[in-house]
Design a protein around this motif. Structure first.
Motif, PDB file in Angstrom:
ATOM      1  N   SER A 167       0.827  -1.215   0.000  1.00 47.02           N
ATOM      2  CA  SER A 167       0.000   0.000   0.000  1.00 47.02           C
ATOM      3  C   SER A 167       0.853   1.252   0.000  1.00 47.02           C
ATOM      4  O   SER A 167       1.993   1.251   0.462  1.00 47.02           O
ATOM      5  N   GLY A 168       0.252   2.344  -0.454  1.00 48.54           N
ATOM      6  CA  GLY A 168       0.947   3.623  -0.443  1.00 48.54           C
ATOM      7  C   GLY A 168       1.073   4.202   0.956  1.00 48.54           C
ATOM      8  O   GLY A 168       2.124   4.751   1.313  1.00 48.54           O
ATOM      9  N   ALA A 169       0.014   4.095   1.744  1.00 51.20           N
ATOM     10  CA  ALA A 169       0.017   4.811   3.019  1.00 51.20           C
ATOM     11  C   ALA A 169      -0.857   4.149   4.080  1.00 51.20           C
ATOM     12  O   ALA A 169      -1.344   4.839   4.971  1.00 51.20           O
ATOM     13  N   THR A 170      -1.047   2.820   4.011  1.00 48.58           N
ATOM     14  CA  THR A 170      -1.983   2.193   4.942  1.00 48.58           C
ATOM     15  C   THR A 170      -1.362   1.033   5.710  1.00 48.58           C
ATOM     16  O   THR A 170      -0.801   0.115   5.114  1.00 48.58           O
ATOM     17  N   THR A 171      -1.457   1.107   7.034  1.00 50.28           N
ATOM     18  CA  THR A 171      -1.146  -0.017   7.918  1.00 50.28           C
ATOM     19  C   THR A 171      -2.474  -0.671   8.287  1.00 50.28           C
ATOM     20  O   THR A 171      -3.445   0.024   8.562  1.00 50.28           O
ATOM     21  N   TYR A 172      -2.495  -1.994   8.267  1.00 46.69           N
ATOM     22  CA  TYR A 172      -3.740  -2.723   8.518  1.00 46.69           C
ATOM     23  C   TYR A 172      -3.626  -3.581   9.766  1.00 46.69           C
ATOM     24  O   TYR A 172      -2.530  -4.017  10.139  1.00 46.69           O
ATOM     25  N   ARG A 173      -4.793  -3.861  10.338  1.00 45.72           N
ATOM     26  CA  ARG A 173      -4.901  -4.979  11.277  1.00 45.72           C
ATOM     27  C   ARG A 173      -5.742  -6.035  10.572  1.00 45.72           C
ATOM     28  O   ARG A 173      -6.818  -5.731  10.050  1.00 45.72           O
ATOM     29  N   VAL A 174      -5.225  -7.270  10.544  1.00 43.98           N
ATOM     30  CA  VAL A 174      -5.812  -8.340   9.742  1.00 43.98           C
ATOM     31  C   VAL A 174      -6.360  -9.441  10.647  1.00 43.98           C
ATOM     32  O   VAL A 174      -5.691  -9.846  11.611  1.00 43.98           O
ATOM     33  N   ALA A 175      -7.560  -9.922  10.341  1.00 46.52           N
ATOM     34  CA  ALA A 175      -8.141 -11.055  11.075  1.00 46.52           C
ATOM     35  C   ALA A 175      -9.066 -11.827  10.144  1.00 46.52           C
ATOM     36  O   ALA A 175      -9.510 -11.297   9.119  1.00 46.52           O
ATOM     37  N   ILE A 176      -9.329 -13.074  10.496  1.00 42.55           N
ATOM     38  CA  ILE A 176     -10.232 -13.931   9.725  1.00 42.55           C
ATOM     39  C   ILE A 176     -11.337 -14.414  10.655  1.00 42.55           C
ATOM     40  O   ILE A 176     -11.063 -14.881  11.763  1.00 42.55           O
ATOM     41  N   GLY A 177     -12.592 -14.296  10.213  1.00 43.46           N
ATOM     42  CA  GLY A 177     -13.705 -14.756  11.037  1.00 43.46           C
ATOM     43  C   GLY A 177     -13.584 -16.253  11.327  1.00 43.46           C
ATOM     44  O   GLY A 177     -13.233 -17.036  10.444  1.00 43.46           O
ATOM     45  N   GLY A 178     -13.813 -16.650  12.581  1.00 39.98           N
ATOM     46  CA  GLY A 178     -13.928 -18.060  12.918  1.00 39.98           C
ATOM     47  C   GLY A 178     -12.645 -18.869  12.896  1.00 39.98           C
ATOM     48  O   GLY A 178     -12.687 -20.086  13.082  1.00 39.98           O
ATOM     49  N   HIS A 179     -11.516 -18.226  12.692  1.00 43.02           N
ATOM     50  CA  HIS A 179     -10.249 -18.955  12.564  1.00 43.02           C
ATOM     51  C   HIS A 179      -9.104 -18.166  13.190  1.00 43.02           C
ATOM     52  O   HIS A 179      -9.027 -16.954  13.053  1.00 43.02           O
ATOM     53  N   GLN A 180      -8.205 -18.907  13.822  1.00 43.45           N
ATOM     54  CA  GLN A 180      -6.911 -18.330  14.175  1.00 43.45           C
ATOM     55  C   GLN A 180      -5.966 -18.473  12.994  1.00 43.45           C
ATOM     56  O   GLN A 180      -6.246 -19.216  12.052  1.00 43.45           O
TER      57      GLN A 180
END
Ligand code: C2O
Ligand code: CU
Length: 476
Positions: free
Chosen positions: A251-264
């Motif tokens: 990305s140009g300028a974005t830090t994300y927090r990532v998660a998946i429903g129902g799963h580790q």
């Protein structure tokens, strides 16, 4: 939880969680193994020669909303075509420039020989419009990498893509894999933020300014693999499979927090380098970072894979983990996995390497302190008060163990990326590390084993363009 209260919670709560997640501490020299003797980096070709042609040119992109956007593309694709080779292959890449201005390509994360690194003004002149350039290097070590333009703001014009170097023997078993490319998508041309203000957004300019104390470009949407959240890409899986996801953030300028429903997720690689699998509910991923994670598919359904920005106002990017052997209804548009707000967040300090690495022992030969700042009084972003390219190169010496200590005096995240080397952060190897805002710190050490003129910079492309960069130059 609706989107607004989610955003408020992440906006209010992210600083502490992010700071904890990125805590790199003092480097714990006592835990390092003994210093091994110095060897210059010199990968040998053990596989075949792989030839690729990449043509950069303007072209139209469809995201699934019925509109067409004119962007700059590699081979007409967005994101660009994935390059996938085996560890030890020799890559020969011909770049054809059909853009209206000069361009280069940087092979992000791979410690290539210096003349192949694609940094204008440091390792090559930009390839002129109508011109070509041949890049060549041995794909080593294995890992999840990226390639992107390194001229101006071209990265945010669409010139991004994944590059995968497959292991001969992965340290973890899995049944299939997918590359996940997170991107913040501009409908128009990227503009320097100082010039335009660049603070428009769904919640208005003052809201943007108040939340961030800085500047976020007016992104149209956050995408996964070039798809809008309203028309998400689906990743088909079957019950019982172990699926490897390679998350890339060009990305140009974005830090994300990532998660998946129902799963580790079991994190197995950080910036491409193998780590001992660690189960988490979410992770932060800054611009330039990559994380690989294995998901055990034992919860049939259709689950959202969500990447939420921690600095902007755009709705989260979405994809679907789609059990093809279970007919289930789609998750609702707003479904936010619990892991985005609760559960275990990946912390760098918890990662352990899964390979024998040359961890430095003893004290560093050279220590470089850096104060990162900007975003307040001017549009410049600085390292120790200097604005690249009006900044002094930092000399390092071949064979030396170099320590870099950073503190962030600004209110924005700075994912700092070193070209040409992996560095030790805590116990693992990476090439990009987040320095959290509001006096956050990060330290790393690396062995100077790849002579040349190397770029070190914030991977927020707007901060990079506004001066947050330095040259690390091998002396003599
Ligand atoms: Cu991917 Cu100099 O950067
Ligand atoms: Cu930055």
């Amino acid at each position: 939880m609706n989107r607004r209260s989610f955003l408020q919670r992440t906006a209010g709560g992210f600083s502490a969680a992010l700071a904890a997640a990125c805590q790199t501490g003092g480097g714990d020299p006592q835990s390092f193994r003994s210093r091994s003797s110095y060897a210059r980096r010199n990968p040998v070709q053990t596989g075949s020669v792989r030839q690729v042609t990449l043509t950069a040119s303007p072209g139209d992109v469809e995201l699934g909303d019925g509109r067409r956007y004119t962007k700059w593309l590699y081979n007409g694709q967005f994101p660009g075509p994935e390059i996938r080779v085996q560890q030890g292959d020799r890559l020969q890449i011909k770049v054809v420039n059909n853009l209206p201005e000069g361009t280069t390509i940087h092979w992000h994360g791979i410690p290539v020989p210096n003349p192949m690194d694609g940094v204008p003004g440091l390792t090559q002149e930009p390839i002129p419009p109508g011109g070509t350039f041949d890049y060549e290097f041995v794909a080593d070590p294995a890992g999840s990498y990226m390639y992107h333009s390194h001229v101006g703001l071209q990265l945010d014009h669409g010139l991004i893509a994944p590059l995968i170097v497959e292991e001969r023997q992965p340290h973890v078993a899995y049944d299939r894999e997918y590359s996940v490319v997170l991107d913040d998508f501009l409908s128009g041309e990227p503009q320097p933020l100082g010039a335009t203000g660049g603070m428009r957004g769904p919640m208005g300019p003052m809201r943007g300014r108040g939340m961030m104390g800085g500047r976020v470009p007016p992104y149209e949407a956050l995408l996964i693999n070039g798809r809008l959240p309203s028309d998400p890409r689906s990743f088909p899986v079957r019950s019982g499979e172990r699926v490897r996801f390679r998350f890339h953030n060009p990305s140009g300028a974005t830090t994300y927090r990532v998660a998946i429903g129902g799963h580790q997720m079991q994190v197995t690689h950080a910036d491409g380098r193998p780590v001992q699998p660690l189960a988490v509910d979410s992770f932060y991923i800054g611009m330039g970072e990559r994380y690989d994670a294995i998901v055990e598919c034992k919860n049939p359904g259709r689950w959202p894979i969500v990447a939420a920005t921690v600095e902007g106002n755009s709705p989260p990017a979405r994809a679907l983990l789609d059990y093809s052997d279970a007919a289930q209804s789609l998750p609702s548009q707003d479904a936010i996995p619990d892991g985005l707000t609760t559960g275990r967040v990946l912390e760098l300090a918890d990662l352990q390497p899964a390979e024998e690495i040359d961890l430095p022992g003893g004290s560093p030969d050279q220590t470089i302190d850096m104060v990162l700042s900007g975003g307040m009084m001017s549009s410049a972003w600085t390292i120790n008060g200097q604005v690249y390219p009006n900044a002094e190169p930092i000399e390092i010496h071949e064979g030396a163990l170099v320590r870099v200590q950073m503190v962030n005096h600004s209110m924005m995240i700075h994912p700092m990326h070193l070209h040409g080397h992996f560095f030790h952060v805590r116990n693992v190897l990476k090439d990009t590390v987040i320095v959290p805002p509001h006096m956050g710190r990060a330290n790393f050490e690396f062995r100077a084993d790849n002579p040349g003129r190397w770029f070190f910079h914030c991977h927020n492309v707007y901060h990079l363009e506004a001066g947050m960069a330095r040259e690390l130059r091998y002396a003599g």
